[in-house]
Design a protein around this motif. Structure first.
Motif, PDB file in Angstrom:
ATOM      1  N   GLN A 246       3.054 -32.713 -21.086  1.00 37.94           N
ATOM      2  CA  GLN A 246       2.737 -33.935 -20.425  1.00 37.94           C
ATOM      3  C   GLN A 246       2.498 -33.640 -19.207  1.00 37.94           C
ATOM      4  O   GLN A 246       2.804 -32.566 -18.485  1.00 37.94           O
ATOM      5  CB  GLN A 246       4.292 -34.666 -20.570  1.00 37.94           C
ATOM      6  CG  GLN A 246       4.120 -35.958 -20.013  1.00 37.94           C
ATOM      7  CD  GLN A 246       5.612 -36.649 -20.328  1.00 37.94           C
ATOM      8  OE1 GLN A 246       6.460 -36.117 -20.673  1.00 37.94           O
ATOM      9  NE2 GLN A 246       5.596 -37.984 -20.072  1.00 37.94           N
ATOM     10  N   THR A 247       1.528 -34.332 -18.635  1.00 37.47           N
ATOM     11  CA  THR A 247       1.013 -34.394 -17.235  1.00 37.47           C
ATOM     12  C   THR A 247       2.016 -34.509 -16.188  1.00 37.47           C
ATOM     13  O   THR A 247       2.559 -35.347 -16.230  1.00 37.47           O
ATOM     14  CB  THR A 247      -0.203 -35.215 -17.155  1.00 37.47           C
ATOM     15  OG1 THR A 247      -1.113 -35.149 -17.981  1.00 37.47           O
ATOM     16  CG2 THR A 247      -0.831 -35.111 -15.827  1.00 37.47           C
TER      17      THR A 247
ATOM     18  N   VAL B 244      10.322 -35.926 -18.220  1.00 33.93           N
ATOM     19  CA  VAL B 244       8.966 -36.082 -17.586  1.00 33.93           C
ATOM     20  C   VAL B 244       8.856 -34.709 -16.399  1.00 33.93           C
ATOM     21  O   VAL B 244       9.704 -34.996 -15.479  1.00 33.93           O
ATOM     22  CB  VAL B 244       8.638 -37.311 -16.954  1.00 33.93           C
ATOM     23  CG1 VAL B 244       7.307 -37.460 -16.243  1.00 33.93           C
ATOM     24  CG2 VAL B 244       8.790 -38.277 -18.118  1.00 33.93           C
ATOM     25  N   PRO B 245       7.867 -33.971 -16.477  1.00 36.98           N
ATOM     26  CA  PRO B 245       7.685 -32.888 -15.470  1.00 36.98           C
ATOM     27  C   PRO B 245       7.096 -33.572 -14.214  1.00 36.98           C
ATOM     28  O   PRO B 245       6.553 -34.125 -14.124  1.00 36.98           O
ATOM     29  CB  PRO B 245       6.795 -31.718 -16.061  1.00 36.98           C
ATOM     30  CG  PRO B 245       5.937 -32.758 -16.893  1.00 36.98           C
ATOM     31  CD  PRO B 245       6.894 -33.913 -17.373  1.00 36.98           C
ATOM     32  N   VAL B 246       8.085 -32.866 -12.978  1.00 36.86           N
ATOM     33  CA  VAL B 246       7.282 -33.380 -11.722  1.00 36.86           C
ATOM     34  C   VAL B 246       6.273 -32.381 -11.393  1.00 36.86           C
ATOM     35  O   VAL B 246       5.291 -32.737 -10.716  1.00 36.86           O
ATOM     36  CB  VAL B 246       8.742 -33.147 -10.501  1.00 36.86           C
ATOM     37  CG1 VAL B 246       7.999 -33.100  -9.039  1.00 36.86           C
ATOM     38  CG2 VAL B 246       9.437 -34.285 -10.708  1.00 36.86           C
ATOM     39  N   GLY B 247       6.401 -31.054 -11.690  1.00 38.75           N
ATOM     40  CA  GLY B 247       5.533 -30.100 -11.678  1.00 38.75           C
ATOM     41  C   GLY B 247       5.510 -29.376 -10.385  1.00 38.75           C
ATOM     42  O   GLY B 247       4.648 -28.553  -9.731  1.00 38.75           O
ATOM     43  N   ARG B 248       6.751 -28.958 -10.037  1.00 36.18           N
ATOM     44  CA  ARG B 248       7.114 -27.881  -9.193  1.00 36.18           C
ATOM     45  C   ARG B 248       7.428 -26.607  -9.401  1.00 36.18           C
ATOM     46  O   ARG B 248       8.273 -26.281 -10.511  1.00 36.18           O
ATOM     47  CB  ARG B 248       8.444 -28.357  -8.335  1.00 36.18           C
ATOM     48  CG  ARG B 248       8.325 -29.769  -7.421  1.00 36.18           C
ATOM     49  CD  ARG B 248       7.351 -29.620  -6.485  1.00 36.18           C
ATOM     50  NE  ARG B 248       7.480 -28.460  -5.625  1.00 36.18           N
ATOM     51  CZ  ARG B 248       8.164 -28.921  -4.333  1.00 36.18           C
ATOM     52  NH1 ARG B 248       8.698 -29.958  -4.117  1.00 36.18           N
ATOM     53  NH2 ARG B 248       8.339 -27.604  -3.570  1.00 36.18           N
TER      54      ARG B 248
ATOM     55  N   LEU C 190       5.480 -17.316  -6.578  1.00 37.17           N
ATOM     56  CA  LEU C 190       5.841 -18.556  -7.370  1.00 37.17           C
ATOM     57  C   LEU C 190       5.708 -18.341  -8.631  1.00 37.17           C
ATOM     58  O   LEU C 190       4.607 -18.140  -9.351  1.00 37.17           O
ATOM     59  CB  LEU C 190       5.070 -19.837  -7.075  1.00 37.17           C
ATOM     60  CG  LEU C 190       5.181 -20.044  -5.281  1.00 37.17           C
ATOM     61  CD1 LEU C 190       4.218 -21.233  -5.105  1.00 37.17           C
ATOM     62  CD2 LEU C 190       6.521 -20.185  -4.764  1.00 37.17           C
ATOM     63  N   LYS C 191       6.641 -18.796  -9.823  1.00 34.03           N
ATOM     64  CA  LYS C 191       6.595 -18.675 -11.109  1.00 34.03           C
ATOM     65  C   LYS C 191       6.358 -20.167 -11.893  1.00 34.03           C
ATOM     66  O   LYS C 191       6.868 -21.194 -11.278  1.00 34.03           O
ATOM     67  CB  LYS C 191       8.014 -18.361 -11.922  1.00 34.03           C
ATOM     68  CG  LYS C 191       7.832 -18.443 -13.096  1.00 34.03           C
ATOM     69  CD  LYS C 191       9.366 -17.822 -13.771  1.00 34.03           C
ATOM     70  CE  LYS C 191       9.515 -16.275 -13.571  1.00 34.03           C
ATOM     71  NZ  LYS C 191      10.449 -15.795 -14.314  1.00 34.03           N
ATOM     72  N   LEU C 192       5.189 -20.350 -12.261  1.00 30.55           N
ATOM     73  CA  LEU C 192       4.581 -21.580 -12.871  1.00 30.55           C
ATOM     74  C   LEU C 192       5.470 -21.572 -14.285  1.00 30.55           C
ATOM     75  O   LEU C 192       6.275 -20.906 -14.632  1.00 30.55           O
ATOM     76  CB  LEU C 192       2.974 -21.455 -13.018  1.00 30.55           C
ATOM     77  CG  LEU C 192       2.487 -20.994 -11.616  1.00 30.55           C
ATOM     78  CD1 LEU C 192       0.882 -20.726 -12.033  1.00 30.55           C
ATOM     79  CD2 LEU C 192       2.644 -21.916 -10.803  1.00 30.55           C
ATOM     80  N   ALA C 193       5.136 -23.003 -14.693  1.00 27.72           N
ATOM     81  CA  ALA C 193       5.968 -23.586 -15.898  1.00 27.72           C
ATOM     82  C   ALA C 193       5.495 -22.540 -16.994  1.00 27.72           C
ATOM     83  O   ALA C 193       6.294 -22.516 -17.996  1.00 27.72           O
ATOM     84  CB  ALA C 193       5.404 -24.985 -16.157  1.00 27.72           C
ATOM     85  N   ASP C 194       4.270 -21.935 -17.166  1.00 21.00           N
ATOM     86  CA  ASP C 194       4.116 -21.059 -18.143  1.00 21.00           C
ATOM     87  C   ASP C 194       4.544 -19.669 -17.905  1.00 21.00           C
ATOM     88  O   ASP C 194       4.326 -18.627 -18.663  1.00 21.00           O
ATOM     89  CB  ASP C 194       2.478 -21.151 -18.594  1.00 21.00           C
ATOM     90  CG  ASP C 194       1.846 -20.406 -17.343  1.00 21.00           C
ATOM     91  OD1 ASP C 194       2.167 -20.134 -16.498  1.00 21.00           O
ATOM     92  OD2 ASP C 194       0.408 -20.701 -17.565  1.00 21.00           O
ATOM     93  N   GLY C 195       5.029 -19.292 -16.986  1.00 24.54           N
ATOM     94  CA  GLY C 195       5.794 -18.007 -16.656  1.00 24.54           C
ATOM     95  C   GLY C 195       4.916 -17.154 -15.804  1.00 24.54           C
ATOM     96  O   GLY C 195       5.236 -16.050 -15.212  1.00 24.54           O
TER      97      GLY C 195
END
Length: 359
Positions: free
Chosen positions: A22-23, A79-83, A101-106
Motif C-alpha cells: 500500500q502506498t 495504512v503505512p505512514v512511511g517512516r 536507517l532501516k527501510l520497510a524492506d530491511g
C-alpha cells in the motif's frame, strides 16, 4: 522484488522503489491526502489534520493522530505512514550525526545531520547503494540495490529534524546514490520538502556525476535548487579513470549540458572537485580546468579527499591545496574549499556506506 542493474544505463530504467502492499502517506500532497480521506468516507477537513500530523508533528503511525476518532484509527491501523527506523546513530566530535536507517524492506541507507550555529543541514541518500562505482567513494564499492521512493527521501529529513529537535534549513543530495538515476522520485521529494515541509528550494543542493540528458530534463522542471556536478578531473582520460561511467559521457558533452542548464534556469552550476594527492591536484590541472570553465556561470567547490579503506589515495598537503586554489583564482574562476565534517565517524563526503553495523 529487488532489481539489481549492473550498469548505470540499466538503472535509468528503474525509477520506482519497487512494489509495496500500500502506498505510504508520507510524500503525498494535501490534494492527494484529501482524495485519500474522501475514499475513506471522512470529511475533507481531516486531510488538513493528517497533513499537519505527517509533516509537522512527525508521526510514525496513524494511531498517533489523536484528533481522529478511535474507531477510524483502528480501521486504518495498517495504512503505512512511511517512516524508517533508526538502526544505528553515531555522533562525531564536531556534532555531525550519521544515521543508519532501516527501510520497510530491511535495506539500510545512510543519512547525515550537520548542525551549525545558524543552520541544520541534512545530507540525504537517493538510492540504496550506487551504480556509478567512483573509484574513490565507499558507497560505490558496495554496488547498487534499488532507488528510494519519494517517502523514503522525505523521511530522512524528518528523522534528522526530529532527532535534533530543530528545523532543517538546508538539504544536500550528496548521500548514497546518483540522484539523476532516480529523477522522478527525487524531484517529487524536492517538491514535497518545499511545499509540505516548508524548506526553501534555494537551500537544496542536488549533486550528480552527470547522466546523459538528465541535466536538461532537470532544467525543464524549473526548480530553484543548486545543481552541483561532480567533475573530479580536468580531462576526460583522468575522469574516466576515477569515474568509470564517464566513459559513456565525454566531458565536453557534460559541460555543454551544464551550459544549457544555466541558460534555461538562470542559475549557476557548482562543480565539485575532489583533490587527490599527486593525481589531479597540480596547478597544471587547475589551469586545464579553468580553460573548460572560462566564461561559465559557475563555482568550483574543492573537496580535499576523505580516506576510505578500500583504496590508497591520499589527501593533498595544505600547500598543494593553496597552489590549486591560487591557480584557479588567477584565471578568475570562483573557487572555495570544503573541508568535510563527520570524518571521524565515516560520515564525510565519499565515506558513506550501509554496512557499518550488521543486524
Amino acid at each position: 522484488m529487488t532489481v539489481t542493474p549492473t550498469t548505470p544505463e540499466s538503472a535509468i530504467l528503474t525509477d520506482a522503489a519497487g512494489p509495496v502492499s500500500q502506498t505510504p502517506l508520507l510524500g503525498q500532497s494535501l490534494e492527494a491526502l484529501t482524495e485519500w480521506v474522501r475514499s475513506q468516507n471522512q470529511p475533507t477537513f481531516r486531510a488538513k489534520q493528517l497533513h499537519d500530523w505527517l509533516y509537522y508533528k512527525g508521526i510514525h503511525s496513524l494511531a498517533e493522530v489523536t484528533v481522529f476518532s478511535k474507531a477510524w484509527r483502528e480501521q486504518i491501523a495498517d495504512v503505512p505512514v512511511g517512516r524508517a527506523q533508526i538502526h544505528h546513530r553515531s555522533e562525531a566530535p564536531d556534532g555531525t550525526v550519521k544515521y543508519l536507517l532501516k527501510l520497510a524492506d530491511g535495506h539500510i541507507i545512510e543519512t547525515v545531520g550537520m548542525p551549525s550555529p545558524r543552520r541544520l543541514t541534512v545530507c540525504v541518500s537517493s538510492q540504496v547503494g550506487c551504480p556509478m562505482a567512483c573509484d574513490f567513494c565507499a558507497t560505490g564499492k558496495g554496488g547498487f540495490l534499488r532507488n528510494l521512493a519519494t517517502h523514503e527521501i522525505v523521511d530522512q529529513v524528518l528523522t534528522v529534524q526530529e532527532d535534533f529537535d530543530q528545523r532543517v534549513s538546508h538539504i544536500v543530495f550528496m548521500g548514497m546514490g546518483e540522484p539523476l538515476l532516480n529523477s522522478d522520485n527525487v524531484v517529487a521529494a524536492i517538491r514535497c520538502l518545499n511545499q509540505d515541509v516548508g524548506i526553501s528550494q534555494r537551500t537544496i543542493t542536488l549533486s550528480t556525476v552527470g547522466i546523459p540528458g538528465r541535466i536538461r530534463r532537470l532544467a525543464a522542471e524549473q526548480l530553484q535548487v543548486t545543481l552541483a556536478v561532480s567533475l573530479h578531473a580536468s580531462n576526460q582520460a583522468l575522469r574516466t579513470k576515477l569515474i568509470p561511467s564517464a566513459q559513456a559521457y565525454p566531458l565536453e558533452g557534460l559541460l555543454e549540458e551544464c551550459r544549457d542548464y544555466v541558460k534555461q534556469t538562470g542559475r549557476r552550476v557548482s562543480f565539485e572537485y575532489i583533490l587527490l594527492a599527486e593525481l589531479n591536484d597540480t596547478p597544471e590541472h587547475a589551469l586545464e580546468l579553468a580553460r573548460h570553465l572560462r566564461g561559465f556561470q559557475s563555482h568550483v567547490n574543492l573537496i580535499p579527499y576523505n580516506p576510505i579503506s578500500e583504496v590508497d589515495y591520499q589527501r593533498p598537503s595544505e600547500s598543494r591545496i593553496r597552489a590549486f586554489v591560487k591557480a584557479l583564482e588567477d584565471q578568475h574562476i570562483a573557487v572555495s574549499v570544503r573541508y568535510s565534517r563527520g570524518l571521524e565517524k565515516d560520515a564525510a563526503c565519499g565515506q558513506l556506506r550501509a554496512s557499518k553495523v550488521a543486524g
